[in-house]
Design a protein around this motif. Structure first.
Motif, short mmCIF file in Angstrom:
data_model
loop_
_atom_site.label_atom_id
_atom_site.label_comp_id
_atom_site.label_asym_id
_atom_site.label_seq_id
_atom_site.Cartn_x
_atom_site.Cartn_y
_atom_site.Cartn_z
N ARG A 1 0.52 -0.87 -0.41
CA ARG A 1 0.03 -0.37 -0.19
C ARG A 1 0.98 0.82 -0.12
NH1 ARG A 1 -4.77 -0.43 2.07
NH2 ARG A 1 -6.44 -2.60 1.11
N THR A 2 2.35 1.18 0.44
CA THR A 2 3.11 2.21 0.54
C THR A 2 3.57 2.90 -0.62
OG1 THR A 2 4.68 0.80 0.90
CG2 THR A 2 3.80 1.74 2.87
N THR A 3 2.62 1.30 -2.28
CA THR A 3 3.31 1.87 -3.09
C THR A 3 3.15 3.48 -3.90
OG1 THR A 3 3.21 -0.08 -4.14
CG2 THR A 3 3.46 1.60 -6.04
N VAL A 4 2.45 4.02 -3.19
CA VAL A 4 1.67 5.32 -3.40
C VAL A 4 2.36 6.66 -2.75
CG1 VAL A 4 0.13 5.79 -0.60
CG2 VAL A 4 -0.41 6.90 -3.47
N VAL A 5 3.17 6.71 -1.77
CA VAL A 5 4.67 7.15 -1.49
C VAL A 5 5.27 7.40 -2.44
CG1 VAL A 5 5.28 7.95 0.27
CG2 VAL A 5 3.43 6.89 0.46
N PHE A 6 5.53 6.11 -2.75
CA PHE A 6 7.30 6.29 -4.18
C PHE A 6 6.25 6.86 -5.13
CE2 PHE A 6 7.71 2.79 -0.67
CZ PHE A 6 9.00 2.76 -1.00
N THR A 7 4.94 6.69 -6.06
CA THR A 7 4.43 6.86 -6.46
C THR A 7 4.00 8.60 -6.92
OG1 THR A 7 2.70 4.74 -7.56
CG2 THR A 7 2.63 7.20 -8.54
N MET A 8 4.13 9.33 -5.68
CA MET A 8 3.98 10.92 -5.40
C MET A 8 5.62 11.14 -5.76
SD MET A 8 1.59 11.24 -2.54
CE MET A 8 1.65 12.67 -2.63
N ILE A 9 5.95 10.87 -5.52
CA ILE A 9 8.16 10.85 -4.85
C ILE A 9 8.56 10.44 -6.50
CG2 ILE A 9 11.13 10.23 -4.47
CD1 ILE A 9 9.28 9.23 -1.52
N VAL A 10 8.07 9.24 -7.38
CA VAL A 10 8.67 9.64 -8.89
C VAL A 10 8.28 10.48 -9.58
CG1 VAL A 10 9.29 7.62 -10.18
CG2 VAL A 10 9.14 7.26 -8.42
N GLU A 11 6.76 10.63 -10.02
CA GLU A 11 6.30 11.77 -10.20
C GLU A 11 6.47 13.45 -10.40
OE1 GLU A 11 1.27 10.51 -12.22
OE2 GLU A 11 2.22 12.07 -9.82
N PHE A 12 7.25 13.97 -8.76
CA PHE A 12 7.43 14.59 -8.12
C PHE A 12 9.02 15.02 -9.54
CE2 PHE A 12 10.85 17.58 -5.39
CZ PHE A 12 9.80 18.75 -5.87
N TYR B 1 7.27 2.42 -13.43
CA TYR B 1 6.63 1.77 -14.28
C TYR B 1 5.41 2.61 -14.76
CZ TYR B 1 3.09 -0.85 -16.72
OH TYR B 1 2.55 -1.90 -17.54
N LEU B 2 4.10 2.73 -14.21
CA LEU B 2 3.72 3.84 -13.84
C LEU B 2 3.73 5.24 -14.77
CD1 LEU B 2 0.97 2.70 -10.64
CD2 LEU B 2 1.01 2.06 -13.14
N ALA B 3 4.98 5.87 -13.67
CA ALA B 3 5.90 7.48 -14.50
C ALA B 3 5.51 7.09 -15.50
CB ALA B 3 6.28 8.10 -13.40
N THR B 4 6.28 5.91 -16.36
CA THR B 4 7.41 5.73 -17.06
C THR B 4 6.01 5.87 -18.96
OG1 THR B 4 9.25 5.11 -16.32
CG2 THR B 4 8.72 4.92 -19.07
N ILE B 5 4.66 5.63 -18.29
CA ILE B 5 3.80 4.89 -18.80
C ILE B 5 3.04 6.41 -19.16
CG2 ILE B 5 1.45 4.65 -19.09
CD1 ILE B 5 1.70 1.90 -17.32
N ASN C 1 -5.60 10.46 -16.91
CA ASN C 1 -5.81 10.82 -15.77
C ASN C 1 -4.24 10.62 -14.94
OD1 ASN C 1 -8.46 11.40 -15.22
ND2 ASN C 1 -8.45 8.47 -14.96
N SER C 2 -3.88 10.05 -13.80
CA SER C 2 -2.16 9.91 -13.65
C SER C 2 -1.70 8.72 -13.42
CB SER C 2 -2.33 11.71 -12.47
OG SER C 2 -2.52 11.24 -11.48
N ALA C 3 -0.41 8.76 -12.74
CA ALA C 3 0.08 7.84 -12.54
C ALA C 3 -0.55 7.69 -10.69
CB ALA C 3 2.03 8.30 -12.03
N LEU C 4 -0.97 8.57 -10.51
CA LEU C 4 -0.51 8.43 -8.61
C LEU C 4 -2.44 8.54 -8.61
CD1 LEU C 4 0.00 9.45 -5.55
CD2 LEU C 4 -0.91 11.73 -6.17
N THR C 5 -3.56 7.64 -10.07
CA THR C 5 -4.53 7.99 -9.46
C THR C 5 -4.57 6.65 -10.05
OG1 THR C 5 -5.80 9.86 -10.82
CG2 THR C 5 -6.85 8.84 -11.04
#
Length: 340
Positions: free
Chosen positions: A145-156, A206-210, A285-289
């Motif tokens: 579930r903590t993936t969401v935090v890593f996603t926010m960091i990578v998107e930033f 992966y999601l941010a790269t998409i 939408n976004s990787a975070l969504t």
């Protein structure tokens, strides 16, 4: 031609409303379009159903290799895309430019442009498979579930994306709920925990790269899926061969059972649509969504899985944690829809 394409939504469509339809906001002031909402809901529906069929193959039939299932899904998706492209039901790019008559259907330059996405997908897939080992299910769910935090960091880091306080609050609630859900199973294993967190980083990349390549490659969701299959399919085939998983599959006693074949057929079909909606949801939408949708669908997966497969003992902290995670995901969805 445009009428046929209009039957299946694609990412990054041309501005013509006749083709792209549904790009209007859900309502006045909304931060999510109708097509974005459709992609999110469709992703969650496919994800829940796919988990059920994969669970049936791996648990009810005791199929020995999850990697072979992934390989079959990739082969079926690639073959289906090839047929649909040749019959002109879909295109692989957002416009008719970038089309190619070569066997790989896209220009080599475009395929090379999407190579980081394919590498990120392989990294994500292999590490995620390995992350299940050595960690019990409640703690695995907690850490994932903590993936969401890593996603926010990578998107930033990649796009300098910033978020509002309500979004940060919803993320904090999800993470807190995850740790409440796994509070009774906080046994520490450095290697296993490290692999799970590596899987979280791989998922975020992966999601941010998409999101990044999907908007710069000129390809739509089908095109990104095609490039992933062309690059990753042969590598995964070689991987399953050297690990002996193909031999195990050929010796599987229920391989030609009608029930097992039906389960695998639906699994491959759902995997095709799931990958499509992952690309569509992330680009619209976004990787975070996309990550939030993954958290939100977990509630339905757990409920349906408990009814169909059982084996999940009742635990008050686990239920409370799941509810907190659901509320956090709902809060984020509200912020997204309201444009916050």
């Amino acid at each position: 031609m445009s009428q046929k394409i209009g039957l299946l939504p694609v990412a990054d469509p041309p501005p013509t409303r006749a083709i792209s339809g549904g790009d209007d906001p859900l309502f006045k002031g909304s931060g999510m379009t109708q097509r974005g909402a459709y992609a999110a809901v469709s992703y969650m529906s496919c994800a829940v159903l796919l988990v059920m069929f994969n669970k049936a193959a791996l648990s009810s039939y005791n199929f020995p290799s999850a990697n072979v299932i992934t390989l079959l899904q990739m082969i079926c998706s690639t073959c289906l895309l090839y047929v649909m492209k040749r019959w002109k039901f879909v295109t692989l790019s957002a416009t008719e430019r970038n089309q190619s008559d070569s066997p790989i259907l896209v220009p080599v330059k475009t395929l090379m442009h999407t190579l980081p996405l394919s590498i990120a997908y392989l990294f994500y897939m292999l590490v995620t498979m390995e992350s299940v080992r050595g960690v019990n299910v409640p703690m695995y769910t907690t850490l994932r579930r903590t993936t969401v935090v890593f996603t926010m960091i990578v998107e930033f880091l990649l796009t300098r994306q910033k978020y509002t306080p309500p979004v940060f609050g919803s993320v904090a609630l999800i993470v807190f709920g995850a740790f409440v859900a796994g509070a009774r199973d906080l046994s520490f294993d450095t290697r296993s925990y490290g692999i799970v967190f590596l899987a979280n980083i791989a998922t975020a990349i992966y999601l941010a790269t998409i999101n990044r390549i999907g908007k710069s490659s000129g390809l739509n969701s089908f095109g990104l899926m095609w490039c992933n299959g062309v690059v990753c399919g042969p590598i995964l085939l070689f991987w399953t061969f050297i690990r002996g998983e193909l031999r195990l599959t050929m010796n599987f006693p229920d391989l030609y059972s009608p029930g097992f074949m039906a389960v695998m057929l639906f699994s491959c079909i759902l995997a095709f649509f799931l990958n499509y909606f992952i690309f569509l949801n992330t680009t619209l939408n976004s990787a975070l969504t996309q990550t939030m949708c993954g958290n939100l669908k977990d509630l339905f997966t757990i409920g349906i899985g408990w009814v169909l497969f059982g084996g999940l003992p009742f635990d008050l902290l686990n239920v409370l944690g799941q509810i907190l995670g659901f509320i956090g995901s709902g809060l984020y969805a509200y912020c997204k829809v309201r444009g916050n």
